[in-house]
Design a protein around this motif. Structure first.
Motif, PDB file in Angstrom:
ATOM      1  N   ILE A 285       5.954   3.274  11.889  1.00 40.76           N
ATOM      2  CA  ILE A 285       6.538   2.282  11.087  1.00 40.76           C
ATOM      3  C   ILE A 285       6.479   2.637   9.636  1.00 40.76           C
ATOM      4  CG2 ILE A 285       5.816  -0.276  10.273  1.00 40.76           C
ATOM      5  CD1 ILE A 285       4.313  -0.753  12.640  1.00 40.76           C
ATOM      6  N   GLN A 286       7.727   2.453   9.019  1.00 38.93           N
ATOM      7  CA  GLN A 286       7.928   2.819   7.531  1.00 38.93           C
ATOM      8  C   GLN A 286       7.860   1.490   6.849  1.00 38.93           C
ATOM      9  OE1 GLN A 286      12.229   3.468   5.619  1.00 38.93           O
ATOM     10  NE2 GLN A 286      11.749   5.288   6.760  1.00 38.93           N
ATOM     11  N   LYS A 287       6.903   1.878   5.816  1.00 39.20           N
ATOM     12  CA  LYS A 287       6.284   0.920   4.651  1.00 39.20           C
ATOM     13  C   LYS A 287       7.103   1.169   3.296  1.00 39.20           C
ATOM     14  CE  LYS A 287       2.702   2.267   6.609  1.00 39.20           C
ATOM     15  NZ  LYS A 287       1.326   2.500   6.726  1.00 39.20           N
ATOM     16  N   ARG A 288       7.830   0.325   2.806  1.00 41.07           N
ATOM     17  CA  ARG A 288       8.274   0.548   1.487  1.00 41.07           C
ATOM     18  C   ARG A 288       7.646  -0.361   0.561  1.00 41.07           C
ATOM     19  NH1 ARG A 288      12.934   4.032   0.959  1.00 41.07           N
ATOM     20  NH2 ARG A 288      13.350   4.781   3.209  1.00 41.07           N
ATOM     21  N   TYR A 289       7.353  -0.254  -0.793  1.00 43.54           N
ATOM     22  CA  TYR A 289       6.893  -1.156  -1.750  1.00 43.54           C
ATOM     23  C   TYR A 289       7.669  -0.960  -2.939  1.00 43.54           C
ATOM     24  CZ  TYR A 289       2.757  -2.204   1.052  1.00 43.54           C
ATOM     25  OH  TYR A 289       1.767  -2.645   2.222  1.00 43.54           O
ATOM     26  N   PHE A 290       7.770  -2.093  -3.973  1.00 46.00           N
ATOM     27  CA  PHE A 290       8.148  -1.937  -5.263  1.00 46.00           C
ATOM     28  C   PHE A 290       7.016  -2.025  -6.070  1.00 46.00           C
ATOM     29  CE2 PHE A 290      12.568  -3.719  -3.503  1.00 46.00           C
ATOM     30  CZ  PHE A 290      13.024  -2.306  -3.450  1.00 46.00           C
ATOM     31  N   GLY A 291       7.108  -1.335  -7.144  1.00 49.41           N
ATOM     32  CA  GLY A 291       5.837  -1.460  -8.249  1.00 49.41           C
ATOM     33  C   GLY A 291       6.533  -1.050  -9.706  1.00 49.41           C
TER      34      GLY A 291
ATOM     35  N   LEU B 156       2.927  -5.045  -7.692  1.00 46.79           N
ATOM     36  CA  LEU B 156       3.207  -4.462  -6.450  1.00 46.79           C
ATOM     37  C   LEU B 156       3.632  -5.503  -5.495  1.00 46.79           C
ATOM     38  CD1 LEU B 156       2.762  -1.535  -5.191  1.00 46.79           C
ATOM     39  CD2 LEU B 156       0.783  -2.411  -4.439  1.00 46.79           C
ATOM     40  N   HIS B 157       4.873  -4.962  -4.752  1.00 44.26           N
ATOM     41  CA  HIS B 157       5.390  -5.992  -3.844  1.00 44.26           C
ATOM     42  C   HIS B 157       5.858  -5.061  -2.447  1.00 44.26           C
ATOM     43  CE1 HIS B 157       7.727  -9.220  -2.245  1.00 44.26           C
ATOM     44  NE2 HIS B 157       8.902  -8.473  -2.214  1.00 44.26           N
ATOM     45  N   SER B 158       5.227  -5.921  -1.227  1.00 40.15           N
ATOM     46  CA  SER B 158       5.339  -5.101  -0.112  1.00 40.15           C
ATOM     47  C   SER B 158       7.150  -5.635   0.337  1.00 40.15           C
ATOM     48  CB  SER B 158       4.606  -5.584   0.997  1.00 40.15           C
ATOM     49  OG  SER B 158       5.100  -4.979   2.238  1.00 40.15           O
TER      50      SER B 158
ATOM     51  N   THR C 217      -1.149  -8.553  -3.988  1.00 43.26           N
ATOM     52  CA  THR C 217       0.010  -8.010  -3.740  1.00 43.26           C
ATOM     53  C   THR C 217       1.088  -8.997  -3.027  1.00 43.26           C
ATOM     54  OG1 THR C 217      -0.834  -5.985  -3.792  1.00 43.26           O
ATOM     55  CG2 THR C 217       1.279  -6.131  -2.352  1.00 43.26           C
ATOM     56  N   SER C 218       2.326  -9.080  -3.241  1.00 43.71           N
ATOM     57  CA  SER C 218       3.201 -10.132  -2.409  1.00 43.71           C
ATOM     58  C   SER C 218       4.183  -9.356  -1.399  1.00 43.71           C
ATOM     59  CB  SER C 218       4.242 -10.736  -3.498  1.00 43.71           C
ATOM     60  OG  SER C 218       4.828  -9.853  -4.157  1.00 43.71           O
TER      61      SER C 218
END
Length: 306
Positions: free
Chosen positions: A166-172, A265-267, A141-142
């Motif tokens: 802490i808000q965490k968003r990913y694209f996939g 998947l990308h952080s 995962t990048s």
């Protein structure tokens, strides 16, 4: 005070008058008892430039100063590896981790990790520090990884992370077309039988909650944004497989590897409060090249003659 160490300062307000410095640091700024013990032993707590005891009581207008530990030895060997820095100050280093790199050295990955790269970067700057990542993302995962540059910053961000601040968003990119524009996956996660790596949804596992929103639909795939309420290992990967839309390229969780050889998947973004200033921080990582190429491939599937 040693100029090579980070100095944290706070000017006492009216409501702080009569409070012990220990109480102010514990309850107002969430210093851990462990860190305060180290600061006390090192005589690193000062008021108006003079050493003070934590049990002393403060007065409005005083400047409370903490000399934080920054120069510390590490057992991780530094390496001269590329490092993509998104943000850095005396408290934080935020990087864009590439695909294929492990966040922390393990018995399987002793070198070429993000830890080796960061320690090597600090060594070249003449700043010996412990490597303290706030969180981890999978090897393939990048994206965004936050690293604390001292014990105080690590403890402050860990406090935020544990409380969901802490808000965490990913694209996939997932297989198949998801008809709903948004949804929540609320399946608990535990270890899969006979595996130390793979996870699965199971009723007696750890609570895990993933929000998703459709950004674009392709003929045979869907581009999603994920927002995590929890941070379980492989959470997005397990949840996508659980709704029968595994991530493209994710061979561990039955994803199609035709167009991509790693999970798509990308952080993409982390939002949090700066550990020293308390100001909102939003850090974003740009899309990696392989996911940009994936978009081109998915678009080409919709072109005439396909």
């Amino acid at each position: 005070m040693n100029a090579h160490h980070t100095l944290w300062e706070y000017q006492l307000k009216a409501e702080d008058s009569g409070q012990k410095y220990l109480s102010i640091l514990l309850h107002k700024f969430h210093f851990s008892l462990r860190l305060l013990q180290r600061l006390k032993q090192g005589e690193r707590v000062w008021v108006n430039g003079n050493f003070t005891y934590l049990t002393a009581r403060g007065k409005e207008g005083e400047t409370l100063s903490i000399q934080l530990f920054s120069e510390e030895e590490t057992n991780i060997p530094g390496e001269n590896l590329p490092i993509d820095i998104l943000y850095e100050d005396e408290y934080l280093l935020v990087v864009n981790k590439p695909v294929g790199q492990v966040v922390h050295p393990t018995h399987r990955y002793l070198t070429n990790t993000l830890g080796n790269a960061v320690v090597g970067y600090w060594e070249r700057k003449g700043e010996p520090r412990l490597y303290r990542p706030i969180h981890r993302i999978d090897r393939n995962t990048s994206g965004v990884v936050i690293i604390a540059k001292n014990q105080f910053a690590h403890q402050q961000l860990a406090w935020q992370l544990e409380r969901g601040h802490i808000q965490k968003r990913y694209f996939g990119f997932v297989e198949g077309v998801i008809p709903e524009n948004e949804g929540i996956i609320d399946d608990a996660i535990g270890f899969a039988p006979d595996s130390f790596i793979k996870r699965q949804a199971q009723p007696d596992g750890q609570l895990a909650r993933t929000h998703y929103r459709v950004l674009h639909r392709y003929p045979k795939a869907t581009f999603l944004e994920f927002i995590l309420e929890t941070g379980r290992t492989h959470q997005i990967r397990v949840h996508c497989e659980g709704i029968n839309h595994p991530l493209l390229g994710d061979d561990l969780y039955n994803g199609d590897t035709t167009l991509l050889s790693r999970q798509a998947l990308h952080s993409s973004m982390y939002a949090f409060l700066h550990p020293a200033t308390g100001l909102p921080m939003v850090i974003r990582a740009p899309f990696p090249e392989d996911l940009r190429n994936l978009i081109k491939s998915l678009n080409s599937e919709n072109s005439p003659g396909k």
